[in-house]
Scaffold this motif. Structure first.
Motif, PDB file in Angstrom:
ATOM      1  N   ALA A 154       0.843  -1.330   0.009  1.00  0.00           N
ATOM      2  CA  ALA A 154       0.083   0.117  -0.046  1.00  0.00           C
ATOM      3  C   ALA A 154       0.731   1.253  -0.022  1.00  0.00           C
ATOM      4  N   ASP A 156       1.968   4.977   1.141  1.00  0.00           N
ATOM      5  CA  ASP A 156       2.125   5.880   2.265  1.00  0.00           C
ATOM      6  C   ASP A 156       0.637   6.738   1.991  1.00  0.00           C
ATOM      7  N   LEU A 157      -0.102   7.049   2.962  1.00  0.00           N
ATOM      8  CA  LEU A 157      -1.382   7.934   2.860  1.00  0.00           C
ATOM      9  C   LEU A 157      -0.627   9.406   2.733  1.00  0.00           C
ATOM     10  N   ILE A 178      -4.016  -2.055  -2.644  1.00  0.00           N
ATOM     11  CA  ILE A 178      -5.395  -1.801  -2.325  1.00  0.00           C
ATOM     12  C   ILE A 178      -5.998  -3.108  -1.869  1.00  0.00           C
ATOM     13  N   SER A 179      -6.848  -2.930  -0.898  1.00  0.00           N
ATOM     14  CA  SER A 179      -7.759  -4.342  -0.349  1.00  0.00           C
ATOM     15  C   SER A 179      -8.794  -3.824   0.321  1.00  0.00           C
ATOM     16  N   ASP A 181      -9.525  -4.287   2.986  1.00  0.00           N
ATOM     17  CA  ASP A 181      -9.409  -3.486   4.581  1.00  0.00           C
ATOM     18  C   ASP A 181      -8.722  -2.148   4.408  1.00  0.00           C
ATOM     19  N   ASN A 182      -8.147  -1.761   3.630  1.00  0.00           N
ATOM     20  CA  ASN A 182      -7.609  -0.283   3.522  1.00  0.00           C
ATOM     21  C   ASN A 182      -8.142   0.563   2.364  1.00  0.00           C
ATOM     22  N   ASP A 184     -10.792   2.149   2.226  1.00  0.00           N
ATOM     23  CA  ASP A 184     -11.856   3.235   2.813  1.00  0.00           C
ATOM     24  C   ASP A 184     -10.769   4.505   3.005  1.00  0.00           C
ATOM     25  N   PHE A 185      -9.492   4.558   3.336  1.00  0.00           N
ATOM     26  CA  PHE A 185      -8.612   5.198   3.544  1.00  0.00           C
ATOM     27  C   PHE A 185      -8.044   6.317   2.246  1.00  0.00           C
ATOM     28  N   SER A 198      -4.825  -8.644  -3.768  1.00  0.00           N
ATOM     29  CA  SER A 198      -5.861  -8.748  -2.794  1.00  0.00           C
ATOM     30  C   SER A 198      -7.126  -9.410  -3.314  1.00  0.00           C
ATOM     31  N   LYS A 218     -17.305  -1.923  -1.892  1.00  0.00           N
ATOM     32  CA  LYS A 218     -16.713  -0.902  -1.276  1.00  0.00           C
ATOM     33  C   LYS A 218     -16.324   0.146  -2.122  1.00  0.00           C
TER      34      LYS A 218
END
Length: 221
Positions: A154, A156-157, A178-179, A181-182, A184-185, A198, A218
């Motif tokens: 992933a 870094d945001l 991307i999965s 689980d992440n 949404d961020f 994923s 999602k």
């Protein structure tokens, strides 16, 4: 704009690609990208593209990443095969801006062009602030495409937020890590999600319809 999910199919055979495309269409994703990681020869890859182009529609575009082929030739091949999207790992906005601009002008109105900016494994990654690289991409890359540091990693945001702030409303894509689980961020900053790791089944080659459906729900929510 509506967020879009494009599964990335790592091709191994024509039957595998057709099965994955069928799963993707059943789930309701927005299209697919095909990429060859050396499991077949380039000629076999080209034959597979030709055999699968019939699945493409105006609402379900097919894209290609021709790894290891210079961008101008990749564009020529994509236009030849009639795919609606092209993705290159390094658009050249920091290293070869004149060539990047030339390819963009050739691609515009003919194909949707995803161009890697500070993309994983590229020599120019980290040499400039991503804010400056995205600013440089404005007007010479249709959809700047970002990544983490490696396949399945992933981003870094803060890196993504810097890119978003520089994009000035231009859509961005992401193509690693991307999965369900992440995601949404990343949804506030990214419009196009190119995903493989994923959403694969236990074989590591085929798309998993259940995982694909969960991620699609999602992103489309």
């Amino acid at each position: 704009m509506n967020k879009k999910l494009f599964p990335v199919i790592h091709i191994s055979s024509s039957s595998q690609v057709k099965k994955d495309i069928s799963h993707a269409q059943e789930v309701g994703v927005d299209g697919v990208f095909l990429i060859n990681h050396g499991l077949v020869s380039n000629n076999s890859f080209y034959n597979i593209i030709e055999s699968c182009i019939e699945f493409q529609t105006s609402l379900f575009p097919i894209g290609i990443n021709f790894l290891g082929i210079e961008n101008e030739k990749a564009l020529d091949l994509a236009l030849k095969f009639g795919t609606k999207m092209l993705w290159v790992d390094n658009a050249g906005v920091d290293s070869q801006p004149e060539i990047a601009d030339k390819i963009y002008k050739q691609a515009i109105d003919k194909i949707k062009y995803f161009g890697g900016v500070q993309f994983k494994y590229q020599s120019d990654r980290g040499k400039k602030d991503i804010f400056d690289s995205i600013k440089s991409s404005l007007g010479i890359v249709e959809i700047p495409t970002l990544s983490g540091i490696g396949t399945g990693k992933a981003a870094d945001l803060d890196f993504i937020k810097r890119a978003f702030s520089a994009a000035n409303g231009m859509s961005l894509a992401i193509a690693s890590g991307i999965s369900v689980d992440n995601v949404d961020f990343f949804l506030p900053y990214i419009d196009y999600f190119l995903v493989a790791t994923s959403i694969l089944d236990d074989s590591g080659y085929y798309l998993c319809p259940k995982k694909l459906k969960s991620l699609t729900n999602k992103i489309h929510t």
